[in-house]
Every structure is written in structure tokens, then in C-alpha cells.
Design an enzyme around this catalytic site. Structure first.
Site, PDB file in Angstrom:
ATOM      1  N   SER A 105       0.944  -1.265  -0.382  1.00  0.00           N
ATOM      2  CA  SER A 105      -0.019  -0.060  -0.013  1.00  0.00           C
ATOM      3  C   SER A 105       0.543   0.589  -0.174  1.00  0.00           C
ATOM      4  O   SER A 105       1.401   1.448   1.000  1.00  0.00           O
ATOM      5  CB  SER A 105      -0.566   0.345   1.258  1.00  0.00           C
ATOM      6  OG  SER A 105      -1.534   1.469   1.107  1.00  0.00           O
ATOM      7  N   GLY A 106       0.785   2.113  -0.694  1.00  0.00           N
ATOM      8  CA  GLY A 106       0.938   3.190  -0.954  1.00  0.00           C
ATOM      9  C   GLY A 106       0.789   4.355   0.111  1.00  0.00           C
ATOM     10  O   GLY A 106       1.539   5.261   0.531  1.00  0.00           O
ATOM     11  N   ASP A 188       1.301  -0.767  -5.237  1.00  0.00           N
ATOM     12  CA  ASP A 188       0.736   0.691  -5.557  1.00  0.00           C
ATOM     13  C   ASP A 188       1.696   1.892  -6.115  1.00  0.00           C
ATOM     14  O   ASP A 188       2.872   2.029  -4.741  1.00  0.00           O
ATOM     15  CB  ASP A 188       0.471   0.879  -4.471  1.00  0.00           C
ATOM     16  CG  ASP A 188      -0.296   1.933  -3.986  1.00  0.00           C
ATOM     17  OD1 ASP A 188      -0.979   2.179  -5.161  1.00  0.00           O
ATOM     18  OD2 ASP A 188      -0.784   2.754  -3.181  1.00  0.00           O
ATOM     19  N   CYS A 226      -5.686  10.150  -0.957  1.00  0.00           N
ATOM     20  CA  CYS A 226      -6.224   8.986  -0.675  1.00  0.00           C
ATOM     21  C   CYS A 226      -7.495   9.318  -1.016  1.00  0.00           C
ATOM     22  O   CYS A 226      -8.799  10.153  -1.060  1.00  0.00           O
ATOM     23  CB  CYS A 226      -6.530   8.551   0.767  1.00  0.00           C
ATOM     24  SG  CYS A 226      -7.156   7.152   1.199  1.00  0.00           S
ATOM     25  N   GLY A 227      -7.624   7.473  -1.884  1.00  0.00           N
ATOM     26  CA  GLY A 227      -8.620   7.402  -2.691  1.00  0.00           C
ATOM     27  C   GLY A 227     -10.686   7.512  -1.803  1.00  0.00           C
ATOM     28  O   GLY A 227     -11.465   7.723  -1.653  1.00  0.00           O
ATOM     29  N   HIS A 228     -10.177   7.827   0.076  1.00  0.00           N
ATOM     30  CA  HIS A 228     -11.246   7.736   0.428  1.00  0.00           C
ATOM     31  C   HIS A 228     -11.099   9.245   1.101  1.00  0.00           C
ATOM     32  O   HIS A 228     -11.695   9.246   2.115  1.00  0.00           O
ATOM     33  CB  HIS A 228     -11.840   6.449   1.567  1.00  0.00           C
ATOM     34  CG  HIS A 228     -11.509   5.693   1.206  1.00  0.00           C
ATOM     35  ND1 HIS A 228     -12.772   4.355   1.028  1.00  0.00           N
ATOM     36  CD2 HIS A 228     -10.892   3.814   0.848  1.00  0.00           C
ATOM     37  CE1 HIS A 228     -12.549   3.809   0.608  1.00  0.00           C
ATOM     38  NE2 HIS A 228     -11.914   3.824   0.499  1.00  0.00           N
ATOM     39  N   ARG A 264      -7.349   1.310 -11.875  1.00  0.00           N
ATOM     40  CA  ARG A 264      -7.601   2.596 -10.372  1.00  0.00           C
ATOM     41  C   ARG A 264      -8.236   4.123 -10.996  1.00  0.00           C
ATOM     42  O   ARG A 264      -7.693   4.624 -10.798  1.00  0.00           O
ATOM     43  CB  ARG A 264      -6.368   2.344  -9.551  1.00  0.00           C
ATOM     44  CG  ARG A 264      -7.865   2.995  -8.169  1.00  0.00           C
ATOM     45  CD  ARG A 264      -6.473   2.475  -6.823  1.00  0.00           C
ATOM     46  NE  ARG A 264      -6.993   4.047  -6.239  1.00  0.00           N
ATOM     47  CZ  ARG A 264      -7.120   4.608  -4.917  1.00  0.00           C
ATOM     48  NH1 ARG A 264      -5.787   4.229  -4.393  1.00  0.00           N
ATOM     49  NH2 ARG A 264      -6.924   5.308  -4.641  1.00  0.00           N
ATOM     50  N   ASN A 384     -11.042  -3.278  -3.019  1.00  0.00           N
ATOM     51  CA  ASN A 384     -10.197  -2.311  -2.103  1.00  0.00           C
ATOM     52  C   ASN A 384     -11.176  -2.255  -0.525  1.00  0.00           C
ATOM     53  O   ASN A 384     -12.316  -2.570  -0.336  1.00  0.00           O
ATOM     54  CB  ASN A 384      -9.808  -1.079  -1.657  1.00  0.00           C
ATOM     55  CG  ASN A 384      -8.973  -0.944  -0.581  1.00  0.00           C
ATOM     56  OD1 ASN A 384      -9.475  -1.544   0.679  1.00  0.00           O
ATOM     57  ND2 ASN A 384      -8.912   0.287  -0.477  1.00  0.00           N
ATOM     58  N   SER A 388     -11.629   1.975   6.046  1.00  0.00           N
ATOM     59  CA  SER A 388     -12.184   3.174   5.498  1.00  0.00           C
ATOM     60  C   SER A 388     -13.090   2.823   5.409  1.00  0.00           C
ATOM     61  O   SER A 388     -14.411   4.009   6.031  1.00  0.00           O
ATOM     62  CB  SER A 388     -11.676   3.967   4.240  1.00  0.00           C
ATOM     63  OG  SER A 388     -10.342   4.476   4.664  1.00  0.00           O
TER      64      SER A 388
END
Length: 539
Positions: A105-106, A188, A226-228, A264, A384, A388
Site C-alpha cells: 500500500s502506498g 501501489d 487517498c481514495g477515501h 484504478r 479494496n 476506511s
């Protein structure tokens, strides 16, 4: 995974006996010792690992296409030791590592593995930290191979010393059946850490470190979130396709011809773009991207310095923020995700897609996948199972809504808000049904929504925090040593966790074996009757 076409113990021994008919190499090195070292050194370079693990992933993808129950899983690991212990655990549980990967994970590299301290997931960490972690993970996985193979060869030695032919055959069978702890890593690469050339250069470093699979996202590198989180900014599809090509070219240059690329898209939660692409013809990627831009129509001609678009027979101003970023129309995220995925698969050459969602909802993902597959029938997902998400609250809300719609309960039977999180609802029909859905979530999303690979991005971050808190509360509280013994050591022993013998786990027996190989009776060994690790000998 067992490396392909690995020679058996007998075949290798026969080859060495041909080279060394006297039973020893120059300097008196025993051929069985050479044999052990050769068998533990499966890979000469980590680039060889990338090539082999790409084949493993391709085989797993084909198996999934034939039967979607054959999905794969991984946990995000922020150190080589985490990855090693995860794969050891899988092997104890299943007797095989098949279907288990490591996710890098990045987010965790930024938060835990860079020299600038704990950082948010905004591509601020050193590029080299990602490649360094891949290298570290494979060093740890390969060391697990060395330790386990050493144990098998010592069992063979004991059988021979005792003259036990049956035990000797069993030891050789165990050596031949040994399965490596080396598994694929899904790595990632964030948004590429720069332009397409920077992406290509970094991709090469990750591949040389052992990565057979790269995951890249369609955010703007210098505005990555972050994607979230909110504030995500996507790039035009042509830009993202160029980065996908950069990753593919890195794989091809290094001879990892079956390397896997995960595209992604963060478009579901991204409401902004950094630039307006130039359309060359109706229906191209630029025009399909531009149609979702929020605009305001106006009469007359654009004013000096104003940006305008010709839309529906008239002029329109793109909705711009003070920083120059441009807004997408509200509620268009789902449609943009579908178009992004189709473009990434059909034009960008991606092998897998990743859709970052705001809640864990099987029906929502399945609906998008159905639409994607109309244009890209080969579509398969990486999903994923994110920390989160508030999984308990989300699943309980879903059950409540379903049961109200089915007439099984009235709205007043269960609260609709965060009250559902209370422990009071754990042992209720709703709580038990939500837990049952959690238990089969990965199965459902894989069989119903095209998810080939299920991962949890940050589990070892949260596990470490929880475990250290649990131990600290007891140890610095009233329980003292009981806290360590009850929460850690006793469970290690009863579960058969090999790390309970920590000296052995990090190679003390392996070191002893090598000393004997080169020194015989002169070897000063750490093992012996005075080694306290003997207290943990298997019964």
C-alpha cells in the site's frame, strides 16, 4: 508458490554426483550441503521473481475466468516481517500459499516507511521507499524458505544418522513437496509520481525489486489524495492511458512479458479535473471526458481572458475554482467510472480494474461491472475491502433497509443512524445477519461482481495499533507479565505460530547449519541443550 519445473532432490543429487564422484567438491564441501543451498536459492535476482509471479497471476486469472469462486486475496503489509508471517499463517491454515498475495500500500509507505515521518497518502514520500519495501518483502519471504528447507534437510540428516530408511524417504518427499513462501505482490505506484516518463522509470525499479503487478490510479500526481478523502482530481483519459503504456513498456523492457497492470479509477468520488483535453473528433476520449464538465451558458462572446466551451449550439463557461481546477457535474461519478474502466481496458491495455467506492455494496459494484462488460467483456476487478469503511455500520444499515423493503421489520424496530453500531445490536437478528453478510462478502462480490482479487489495504497498520494497545494496557496496568503471556506467547504456542521460537524464525538454526557445512565439528553453534528456545519444542 512452487517454482515451475523445479528439479527433484534425486535429480539434483545425481547431477552433483556426476560433477563430484568422490562425494565432495573442492575444499571438502559436501554435495548434500551444496544441494541444500541450491534448492533454497530459487531465484538469482528479484527480476526473476517478477517473471515467475506474473505467470502465477496469469494462471490464477484464467482459473477465475473458468470459475469465479477461485478468487484471490491479500493483506496490505508495511514490512517484510508482516508479509512473511502472513504467508506462513496461510500455509499453516491451507497447506498451500495458492491464491494468497501480498498487497503493498502506498498509504502505508507514506504513513510508516518514509524518512520524513508519518505522512498522508499524497505521494509526498520518497519514490525509492516503494521499491525498497518490495525488495524487503521478498528478502523476508525467501528467508522463510531457507529456514523451512533447513529444517527439512536436518530431518533428512537425522534419518540417515539413525539408519531409518522410511524416515529418510519421508524427508526427501517433504523436500520435493516444499512450497515456496514467495507469492505475487500487487504494488501501489500511486499516480506515477510525475509525468509518464517518471512513471516508466519508477515502474522499472518496482519490477526489478520483484513486482509482477503494478496498480496505478487516474489522479493528478501533484494533487494526489487517498481514495477515501475529498478533493480528488482526475486526469483526462488520454493522460492515464499514456501512464498505463509507460508501465507496460517497463514490463516489456525487463522481459516480464506477462506483467499485470491494475488501472484504478477514483472518479466515483472525484469531482474535479486539472485540465480540459482537446477533442479531435466527436466521440473521442477528450469529448467523452468534456461532456461531464459543469458549465454555465451565456450569451454573446467570451470576454478577454475567459475560458469558454461551445456546447449545445452556444457558449458556456466551465465551472472553475479559484485555484483553476474545473468541476464535474454533480452525480456523474458513476458514469465516468464506467467510461474510465472501459478506456483503461480496451485502449490502455490494463489487465484488471479497481473501482474505489464510498461504501461496500455488492449490488452497486455488480451494476457498474455489468455496464463495463458490455464494452469490455474481459473486465475483472481488484477490490479494496477498505478499513476506511465502517463495515459494521454499513452492513447493518444495508440489512435494515432490505428488511424494511421486504416487510420483515418496521422502521421503528431498529434505529437508522449510528445507533446501530452499539454492542446492544450484536446479538440480534439484524446484527447476526450483518455478520453473516460480512463473512460471505468476498465470495459474493467475486461471484456476482467480477472481483478477481480481494484485498485489505491497511490491516497491519490497524492490527499493530490494536495489538500494541492491548498489550500496553495490560502490561503497564495491573496484569504485568500476564498481559504478555496471555495475549501473545500462550496464543503463539497454541496456534503453532513459528515465530514463538524467535531465534529460529530469524535464522539461528540456519546459521548453525552453515557453520557445520564449512567447519564440521569446529562449528560454534547457538543451538544446543542450553538454548532456551528448546522450551518451545513441539510435543
Amino acid at each position: 508458490m512452487t517454482p515451475p519445473a523445479r528439479k527433484s532432490y534425486a535429480e539434483r543429487r545425481a547431477m552433483l554426483q556426476t560433477r563430484f564422484p568422490n562425494g565432495a567438491a573442492a575444499g571438502g564441501i559436501g554435495i548434500d550441503d551444496i544441494l541444500q543451498l541450491q534448492m533454497q536459492n530459487t531465484y538469482n535476482t528479484h527480476l526473476d521473481i517478477a517473471r515467475d509471479m506474473a505467470k502465477v497471476m496469469r494462471a490464477d486469472m484464467a482459473a477465475y475466468d473458468a470459475d469465479p469462486e477461485h478468487f484471490t486475496q491479500s493483506l496490505g503489509c508495511w514490512s517484510g516481517f508482516h508479509a512473511q508471517q502472513m504467508i506462513r499463517s496461510v500455509k499453516r491454515l491451507r497447506g498451500t500459499t495458492k491464491g494468497a498475495y501480498v498487497y503493498l500500500s502506498g498509504w502505508m509507505v507514506a504513513g510508516l516507511r518514509n524518512r520524513w515521518g508519518h505522512l498522508p497518502d499524497q505521494s509526498m514520500h520518497e519514490k525509492t521507499a516503494v521499491a525498497d519495501l518490495i525488495e524487503e518483502i521478498y528478502v523476508s519471504l525467501r528467508q522463510a524458505d531457507e529456514v523451512e528447507l533447513n529444517d527439512l534437510f536436518r530431518a533428512l540428516d537425522k534419518a540417515r544418522e539413525a539408519g531409518d530408511a522410511e524416515a529418510e524417504r519421508a524427508a526427501v518427499t517433504a523436500i520435493d513437496g516444499f512450497e515456496s513462501h514467495v507469492v505475487p505482490i500487487v504494488a501501489d505506484i500511486d499516480a506515477g509520481f510525475g509525468n509518464e516518463h517518471a512513471t516508466y522509470l519508477l515502474a522499472k525499479e518496482l519490477i526489478k525489486a520483484g513486482a509482477c503487478c503494478l496498480q496505478i490510479e487516474n489522479q493528478v500526481s501533484d494533487a494526489k489524495q487517498c481514495g477515501h478523502q475529498d478533493g480528488k482530481v482526475t486526469v483526462p483519459r488520454e493522460d492515464f492511458i499514456e501512464k498505463l503504456r509507460a508501465c507496460r513498456m517497463a514490463f516489456e523492457e525487463l522481459g516480464v512479458t506477462e506483467g499485470v497492470i491494475v488501472a484504478r479509477t477514483d472518479s466515483l468520488g472525484a469531482g474535479l479535473t486539472q485540465k480540459l483535453p482537446v477533442s479531435q473528433k466527436p466521440g473521442d476520449h477528450a469529448s467523452e471526458y468534456l461532456k461531464w464538465i459543469e458549465t454555465e451558458s451565456f450569451e454573446g462572446q467570451p470576454t478577454e481572458g475567459e475560458i469558454a466551451m461551445w456546447r449545445d449550439g452556444g457558449w458556456a463557461r466551465p465551472a472553475r475554482l479559484p485555484n483553476g481546477l474545473v468541476r464535474f457535474k454533480e452525480g456523474t461519478g458513476r458514469a465516468r467510472v464506467i467510461e474510465d474502466c472501459v478506456a483503461s481496458l480496451n485502449d490502455g491495455g490494463a489487465d484488471l480494474i479497481w473501482i474505489e467506492t464510498d461504501t461496500p455494496n455488492v449490488a452497486e459494484i455488480a451494476g457498474m461491472v455489468d455496464e463495463i462488460r458490455r464494452e469490455a467483456p474481459q473486465a475483472k476487478l481488484v477490490y479494496n475491502n477498505s478499513p476506511s469503511f465502517n463495515w459494521t455500520l454499513n452492513l447493518r444499515k444495508q440489512v435494515r433497509e432490505d428488511w424494511i423493503a421486504e416487510g420483515r421489520i418496521a422502521e421503528a424496530d431498529y434505529p437508522e443512524g449510528t445507533q446501530l453500531m452499539k454492542a446492544d445490536y450484536d446479538d440480534t437478528d439484524l446484527g447476526r445477519e450483518a455478520d453473516a453478510r460480512l463473512k460471505r462478502f468476498q465470495y459474493d462480490i467475486s461471484t456476482k461482481a467480477g472481483v478477481f482479487h480481494n484485498l485489505i489495504t491497511l490491516p497491519t497498520f490497524h492490527l499493530t495499533a490494536k495489538s500494541v494497545d492491548e498489550l500496553s494496557r495490560g502490561y503497564f496496568g495491573e496484569d504485568r507479565m500476564l498481559a504478555y503471556v496471555a495475549t501473545v506467547q500462550r496464543e503463539e504456542i497454541r496456534r503453532g505460530i513459528s515465530a514463538v521460537k524467535h531465534q529460529h524464525e530469524v535464522g539461528s538454526d540456519l546459521g548453525d547449519s552453515f557453520k557445520v557445512m564449512v567447519g564440521g565439528e569446529r562449528a560454534l553453534k547457538a543451538g544446543g541443550h542450553a538454548n532456551t528456545m528448546n522450551q518451545f519444542a513441539a510435543e
